[in-house]
Design an enzyme around this catalytic site. Structure first.
Site, PDB file in Angstrom:
ATOM      1  N   ASP A  27       0.853  -1.190   0.000  1.00 45.15           N
ATOM      2  CA  ASP A  27       0.000   0.000   0.000  1.00 45.15           C
ATOM      3  C   ASP A  27       0.885   1.235   0.000  1.00 45.15           C
ATOM      4  O   ASP A  27       1.726   1.409   0.874  1.00 45.15           O
ATOM      5  CB  ASP A  27      -0.896  -0.026   1.249  1.00 45.15           C
ATOM      6  CG  ASP A  27      -1.575   1.296   1.522  1.00 45.15           C
ATOM      7  OD1 ASP A  27      -1.872   2.009   0.544  1.00 45.15           O
ATOM      8  OD2 ASP A  27      -1.811   1.613   2.707  1.00 45.15           O
ATOM      9  N   ASN A  67      -0.447   4.549  -0.323  1.00 42.47           N
ATOM     10  CA  ASN A  67      -1.113   5.799   0.076  1.00 42.47           C
ATOM     11  C   ASN A  67      -1.669   5.771   1.491  1.00 42.47           C
ATOM     12  O   ASN A  67      -2.353   6.701   1.913  1.00 42.47           O
ATOM     13  CB  ASN A  67      -2.230   6.164  -0.918  1.00 42.47           C
ATOM     14  CG  ASN A  67      -3.331   5.106  -0.965  1.00 42.47           C
ATOM     15  OD1 ASN A  67      -3.349   4.170  -0.171  1.00 42.47           O
ATOM     16  ND2 ASN A  67      -4.243   5.266  -1.905  1.00 42.47           N
ATOM     17  N   ASP A 105      -2.089  -1.435  -3.704  1.00 45.15           N
ATOM     18  CA  ASP A 105      -2.481  -0.730  -4.924  1.00 45.15           C
ATOM     19  C   ASP A 105      -1.502  -1.004  -6.065  1.00 45.15           C
ATOM     20  O   ASP A 105      -0.483  -1.659  -5.886  1.00 45.15           O
ATOM     21  CB  ASP A 105      -2.600   0.774  -4.661  1.00 45.15           C
ATOM     22  CG  ASP A 105      -1.436   1.332  -3.856  1.00 45.15           C
ATOM     23  OD1 ASP A 105      -0.279   1.050  -4.237  1.00 45.15           O
ATOM     24  OD2 ASP A 105      -1.663   2.034  -2.848  1.00 45.15           O
ATOM     25  N   ASP A 109      -6.582 -11.665 -13.774  1.00 43.63           N
ATOM     26  CA  ASP A 109      -7.709 -12.525 -13.433  1.00 43.63           C
ATOM     27  C   ASP A 109      -8.935 -12.003 -14.177  1.00 43.63           C
ATOM     28  O   ASP A 109      -9.180 -10.786 -14.200  1.00 43.63           O
ATOM     29  CB  ASP A 109      -7.977 -12.441 -11.922  1.00 43.63           C
ATOM     30  CG  ASP A 109      -8.077 -13.803 -11.261  1.00 43.63           C
ATOM     31  OD1 ASP A 109      -8.775 -14.657 -11.824  1.00 43.63           O
ATOM     32  OD2 ASP A 109      -7.474 -13.995 -10.188  1.00 43.63           O
ATOM     33  N   ASP A 153     -11.276 -17.357 -13.804  1.00 42.26           N
ATOM     34  CA  ASP A 153     -11.895 -17.830 -12.573  1.00 42.26           C
ATOM     35  C   ASP A 153     -13.023 -18.812 -12.900  1.00 42.26           C
ATOM     36  O   ASP A 153     -13.806 -18.605 -13.824  1.00 42.26           O
ATOM     37  CB  ASP A 153     -12.443 -16.617 -11.805  1.00 42.26           C
ATOM     38  CG  ASP A 153     -12.963 -16.963 -10.441  1.00 42.26           C
ATOM     39  OD1 ASP A 153     -12.184 -17.476  -9.626  1.00 42.26           O
ATOM     40  OD2 ASP A 153     -14.166 -16.733 -10.192  1.00 42.26           O
ATOM     41  N   GLU A 165      -9.131 -22.081 -14.071  1.00 45.43           N
ATOM     42  CA  GLU A 165      -9.302 -22.741 -12.788  1.00 45.43           C
ATOM     43  C   GLU A 165     -10.431 -23.759 -12.957  1.00 45.43           C
ATOM     44  O   GLU A 165     -11.543 -23.403 -13.326  1.00 45.43           O
ATOM     45  CB  GLU A 165      -9.680 -21.711 -11.718  1.00 45.43           C
ATOM     46  CG  GLU A 165     -10.044 -22.343 -10.384  1.00 45.43           C
ATOM     47  CD  GLU A 165     -10.760 -21.374  -9.448  1.00 45.43           C
ATOM     48  OE1 GLU A 165     -10.474 -21.402  -8.245  1.00 45.43           O
ATOM     49  OE2 GLU A 165     -11.617 -20.594  -9.932  1.00 45.43           O
ATOM     50  N   HIS A 216      -4.806 -17.732  -3.397  1.00 43.45           N
ATOM     51  CA  HIS A 216      -5.563 -16.851  -2.514  1.00 43.45           C
ATOM     52  C   HIS A 216      -6.791 -17.512  -1.897  1.00 43.45           C
ATOM     53  O   HIS A 216      -7.479 -16.893  -1.078  1.00 43.45           O
ATOM     54  CB  HIS A 216      -6.024 -15.627  -3.310  1.00 43.45           C
ATOM     55  CG  HIS A 216      -6.938 -15.998  -4.436  1.00 43.45           C
ATOM     56  ND1 HIS A 216      -6.480 -16.637  -5.575  1.00 43.45           N
ATOM     57  CD2 HIS A 216      -8.271 -15.861  -4.605  1.00 43.45           C
ATOM     58  CE1 HIS A 216      -7.495 -16.867  -6.392  1.00 43.45           C
ATOM     59  NE2 HIS A 216      -8.586 -16.402  -5.827  1.00 43.45           N
ATOM     60  N   ASP A 217      -7.108 -18.756  -2.276  1.00 46.48           N
ATOM     61  CA  ASP A 217      -8.323 -19.426  -1.823  1.00 46.48           C
ATOM     62  C   ASP A 217      -8.089 -20.561  -0.839  1.00 46.48           C
ATOM     63  O   ASP A 217      -9.060 -21.125  -0.324  1.00 46.48           O
ATOM     64  CB  ASP A 217      -9.088 -20.003  -3.022  1.00 46.48           C
ATOM     65  CG  ASP A 217      -9.918 -18.960  -3.759  1.00 46.48           C
ATOM     66  OD1 ASP A 217     -10.283 -17.941  -3.134  1.00 46.48           O
ATOM     67  OD2 ASP A 217     -10.200 -19.158  -4.949  1.00 46.48           O
TER      68      ASP A 217
END
Length: 538
Positions: free
Chosen positions: A26, A28, A34, A103, A205, A272, A332-333
């Protein structure tokens, strides 16, 4: 272009580094990663030896499912930055010799997407049939037995249309109707929009779920004799998802995607594929379907047994000669592999062994951020749970937040250098101790090993694009296979167990090229300590 046409595609055997943008860096101070943060750390990714970067969704979203509920396919989420930031990122990625993969979530949208907001208004508006709507049964119940992946019925009632709409996931993620050609055309134009901006490919996805059964047939149950603990732990797994997804007709949707990709040079589309691995070879591989993809066989495995890996290649992949696979242990899952395979809050030996196995198996490697650091799953308190799956099942199941916590960059900095503010998810102390700066100072760290290993892989043709053949090994802890290419044969041996084990070597085995853990090379045998592995020439 295929190898038969004289050139190996760039993605075959590539190392793809997945970034979860909310949790990378990040810049900011708002606590959310970001695009500028990703740009700032490109040299780090390049130093790993990654060939490509895969970004989880960066599009506007109400974040009920954190980007996997898209409300605008052709824009950048404000918290992530601007389109100018994105264009600069593409340029900087390419300047470092890497590719950029996005993605794409084309199976469903957010209920806040303008398409759905129009579709729900009436049964006769221009987008009335862009989503999957159905009449209630006479008693008001849903039209069939389909269950949503996140729990409960896969149908929600909408009073404006007095109909049910289908959602394979959250009720705020209505399913697009791929039986409508206008929907398919619109989705293909989304791909073209990003390809025209210089994107090198897409991870699709739930690519197995684009086309549903138009007749809305009930899903059959998983036979009682075949049910495992995984089935009983989650009601949707008690049925075979062959009508709400995984249909034979889904193949033509994959062909439409491939046709778009073939209109551009050197692009990649990988999918996927969950629930029905038998459909993998129908949806991917060859000249007119997706280039490649991955299933959940490895990322859901908790046993870490040799049989898991051997069975996958010998029984699922071997008959699919046209399909070059992806190999992945993490994303991430799912629970991070170090924890899933028994490391609790950290086990560097297990992390190194996992990396050595990942980077020697046949396939295009998908490596998730933090895997190169040996990060374990973060064990979060209830107050931190953001994921709808964790919200539903806590504390018996904590959802996916534990693998999505911020990347630790500096061991003693505020929030490990991820943000100057308050992070959207916390950074555990046991992640700070494994921060990038700390590992770069140690020659024995997981990070240093990962860099050396990826560099080693790139120097071995057999590991990048070679074939694989599993060989017999005594006991239930040793996994052994050969990687073969023209002019090179390598033997890869792993002790996946917690006790010392031995492996009888062929007479032509050479000196160890790379290893992890305690490895002792004898005259005709290899002695492997717990969670140790080695690669030798033949």
């Amino acid at each position: 272009m295929s190898r038969a046409e004289g050139r190996t595609p760039w993605w075959q055997g590539a190392v793809v580094y997945q970034i979860y943008p909310r949790s990378f860096l990040d810049t900011n101070g708002d606590g959310v990663g970001d695009l500028k943060g990703i740009e700032r750390k490109l040299d780090y990714v390049a130093s790993l030896g990654a060939d490509a970067i895969w970004l989880s969704p960066i599009y506007p979203s109400p974040n009920r499912d954190f980007g996997y509920d898209v409300s605008d396919y052709c824009a950048i989420a404000p918290e992530m930055g601007t389109m100018e930031d994105f264009d600069r990122l593409v340029k900087e990625v390419h300047a470092r010799g890497m590719k950029l993969i996005l993605d794409q979530v084309l199976s469903h949208t957010s209920d806040q997407h303008p398409w759905f907001q129009e579709s729900l208004l009436s049964r006769d508006n221009p987008k009335a049939d862009w989503y999957v709507w159905a009449e209630a049964r006479e008693d008001g119940t849903p039209p069939n037995n389909w269950l949503a992946a996140f729990g409960g019925a896969a149908w929600s009632w909408h009073p404006l249309r007095r109909q049910y709409y289908f959602h394979k996931f959250l009720k705020s993620q209505p399913k697009l109707n791929f039986h409508n050609p206008d929907v398919v055309d619109a989705c293909m134009n989304v791909l073209r929009f990003w390809l025209d901006r210089g994107v090198d490919g897409f991870r699709l996805d739930v690519a197995n779920s684009y086309v549903h059964d138009e007749h809305l047939g009930d899903n059959p149950p998983v036979p009682m004799a075949e049910r495992t603990f995984a089935n009983w732990s989650h009601a949707p797994r008690l049925q075979r998802h062959i009508h709400d997804a995984n249909t034979p007709e889904n193949e033509w949707a994959m062909r439409r995607v491939r046709k778009v990709m073939d209109g551009y040079k050197d692009r990649l589309a990988f999918g996927e594929f969950s629930e029905e691995p038998s459909m993998f070879g129908i949806y991917a591989g060859g000249m007119d379907r997706l280039h490649t993809g991955y299933t959940f066989d490895f990322i859901e495995d908790r046993s870490f047994k040799p049989k898991v890996f051997r069975t996958y290649y010998d029984e699922l992949l071997m008959p699919l000669e046209h399909l070059w696979p992806c190999v992945t242990f993490s994303n991430h899952d799912v629970v991070r592999p170090v924890t899933r395979w028994g490391g609790g809050r950290g086990d560097d030996a297990l992390a190194k062994l996992g990396l050595l196995l990942l980077l020697t198996l046949k396939g295009t490697v998908l490596m998730y951020q933090g895997e190169e650091l040996g990060l374990p799953e973060a064990d979060l308190e209830r107050k931190w749970i953001k994921d709808p799956v964790g919200d539903l099942y806590f504390p018996f199941g904590k959802g996916r937040d534990g693998c999505r916590t911020p990347m630790p960059w500096e061991s003693v900095a505020h929030e490990a250098g991820f943000t100057s503010g308050a992070p959207w998810l916390p950074v555990p102390d046991y992640h700070c101790s494994r921060a990038v700066d700390a590992q770069e100072r140690s020659e024995t760290s997981v990070l240093v090993f990962a860099r050396r290993l990826i560099h080693f892989r790139k120097q071995q043709p057999a590991l990048v694009t070679g074939d694989i053949r599993f060989v017999e090994a005594a006991g239930d802890a040793i996994l052994a296979f050969e990687r073969m290419s023209e002019g090179q044969r390598l033997l890869c041996v792993f002790n996946l167990g917690r006790n010392e084990a031995g492996y009888e070597l062929p007479a032509n085995a050479g000196e160890t090229l790379i290893s992890t853990g305690e490895v002792e090379l004898g005259k005709n045998a290899l002695k492997l300590g717990a969670r140790a592995g080695a690669v030798l020439p033949l």
